[in-house]
Design a protein around this motif. Structure first.
Motif, PDB file in Angstrom:
ATOM      1  N   THR A  40       4.423   6.458  -9.386  1.00 44.94           N
ATOM      2  CA  THR A  40       3.940   7.488 -10.316  1.00 44.94           C
ATOM      3  C   THR A  40       3.361   6.860 -11.573  1.00 44.94           C
ATOM      4  OG1 THR A  40       6.188   7.688 -11.214  1.00 44.94           O
ATOM      5  CG2 THR A  40       5.538   9.241  -9.476  1.00 44.94           C
ATOM      6  N   ALA A  62       2.483   1.667  -3.379  1.00 43.44           N
ATOM      7  CA  ALA A  62       1.494   2.110  -4.373  1.00 43.44           C
ATOM      8  C   ALA A  62       1.247   3.611  -4.239  1.00 43.44           C
ATOM      9  CB  ALA A  62       0.195   1.334  -4.199  1.00 43.44           C
ATOM     10  N   GLN A  63       1.258   4.123  -3.014  1.00 44.19           N
ATOM     11  CA  GLN A  63       1.050   5.563  -2.806  1.00 44.19           C
ATOM     12  C   GLN A  63       2.203   6.378  -3.397  1.00 44.19           C
ATOM     13  OE1 GLN A  63      -1.836   6.841  -1.523  1.00 44.19           O
ATOM     14  NE2 GLN A  63      -2.449   4.699  -1.618  1.00 44.19           N
ATOM     15  N   GLN A  64       3.389   5.799  -3.421  1.00 42.72           N
ATOM     16  CA  GLN A  64       4.568   6.495  -3.930  1.00 42.72           C
ATOM     17  C   GLN A  64       4.759   6.318  -5.429  1.00 42.72           C
ATOM     18  OE1 GLN A  64       7.829   5.057  -1.587  1.00 42.72           O
ATOM     19  NE2 GLN A  64       6.979   5.832   0.333  1.00 42.72           N
ATOM     20  N   HIS A  85       0.839  -1.205   0.000  1.00 43.34           N
ATOM     21  CA  HIS A  85       0.000   0.000   0.000  1.00 43.34           C
ATOM     22  C   HIS A  85       0.876   1.258   0.000  1.00 43.34           C
ATOM     23  CE1 HIS A  85      -3.498   2.498   0.629  1.00 43.34           C
ATOM     24  NE2 HIS A  85      -2.890   3.070   1.664  1.00 43.34           N
ATOM     25  N   ALA A  86       1.910   1.256   0.819  1.00 42.43           N
ATOM     26  CA  ALA A  86       2.822   2.411   0.883  1.00 42.43           C
ATOM     27  C   ALA A  86       3.546   2.599  -0.445  1.00 42.43           C
ATOM     28  CB  ALA A  86       3.826   2.230   2.010  1.00 42.43           C
ATOM     29  N   LYS A 106       1.248   1.336 -10.056  1.00 38.43           N
ATOM     30  CA  LYS A 106       0.385   1.655  -8.914  1.00 38.43           C
ATOM     31  C   LYS A 106      -0.752   0.640  -8.807  1.00 38.43           C
ATOM     32  CE  LYS A 106      -1.996   5.614  -6.919  1.00 38.43           C
ATOM     33  NZ  LYS A 106      -1.046   6.396  -6.141  1.00 38.43           N
ATOM     34  N   GLU A 150      -1.397  -2.110  -5.823  1.00 37.29           N
ATOM     35  CA  GLU A 150      -2.666  -2.108  -5.078  1.00 37.29           C
ATOM     36  C   GLU A 150      -3.339  -3.476  -5.142  1.00 37.29           C
ATOM     37  OE1 GLU A 150      -4.119  -0.214  -2.966  1.00 37.29           O
ATOM     38  OE2 GLU A 150      -2.945   1.607  -3.178  1.00 37.29           O
TER      39      GLU A 150
END
Length: 106
Positions: A52, A48-50, A45-46, A57, A61
């Protein structure tokens, strides 16, 4: 003559459903597995947040969601009340009754 140290693994039939009673050793394994699944979910999750790149992504996820599902599935196996389930097992009941009868005789 086949060797004892054969490279072929033993074929085992899959267990159709998990046991109703969880031993102390099984509980330890489940705790470890829960921990691993939770860490994998959080990390993915972390990441995927980073990310681009939308494809990266999305892939991260999806993998994170898979680990979250595994976590939930493992957690569902811990919802049984071991004491109540043990009381429903006939063999254990007969052993408990014998033990109680012996105690009453003393």
């Amino acid at each position: 003559m086949p060797s004892i140290l054969s490279s072929k693994p033993f074929a085992q039939a899959p267990i159709p459903e998990p046991p109703k009673v969880i031993s102390t050793k099984d509980l330890s394994y489940l705790k470890d597995a829960l921990s691993w699944e939770l860490i994998a979910f959080k990390k993915l999750h972390a990441f995927a947040q980073q990310a681009t790149d939308p494809q990266v992504k999305q892939c991260l996820e999806q993998q994170g969601q898979m680990h979250q599902r595994h976590y939930q599935k493992l957690l569902s196996h811990l919802q049984n009340n071991n004491t109540a389930v043990m009381a429903t097992i006939p063999q254990m009941q007969s052993q408990q009754q014998q033990s109680q009868q012996q105690q009453q005789m003393q």
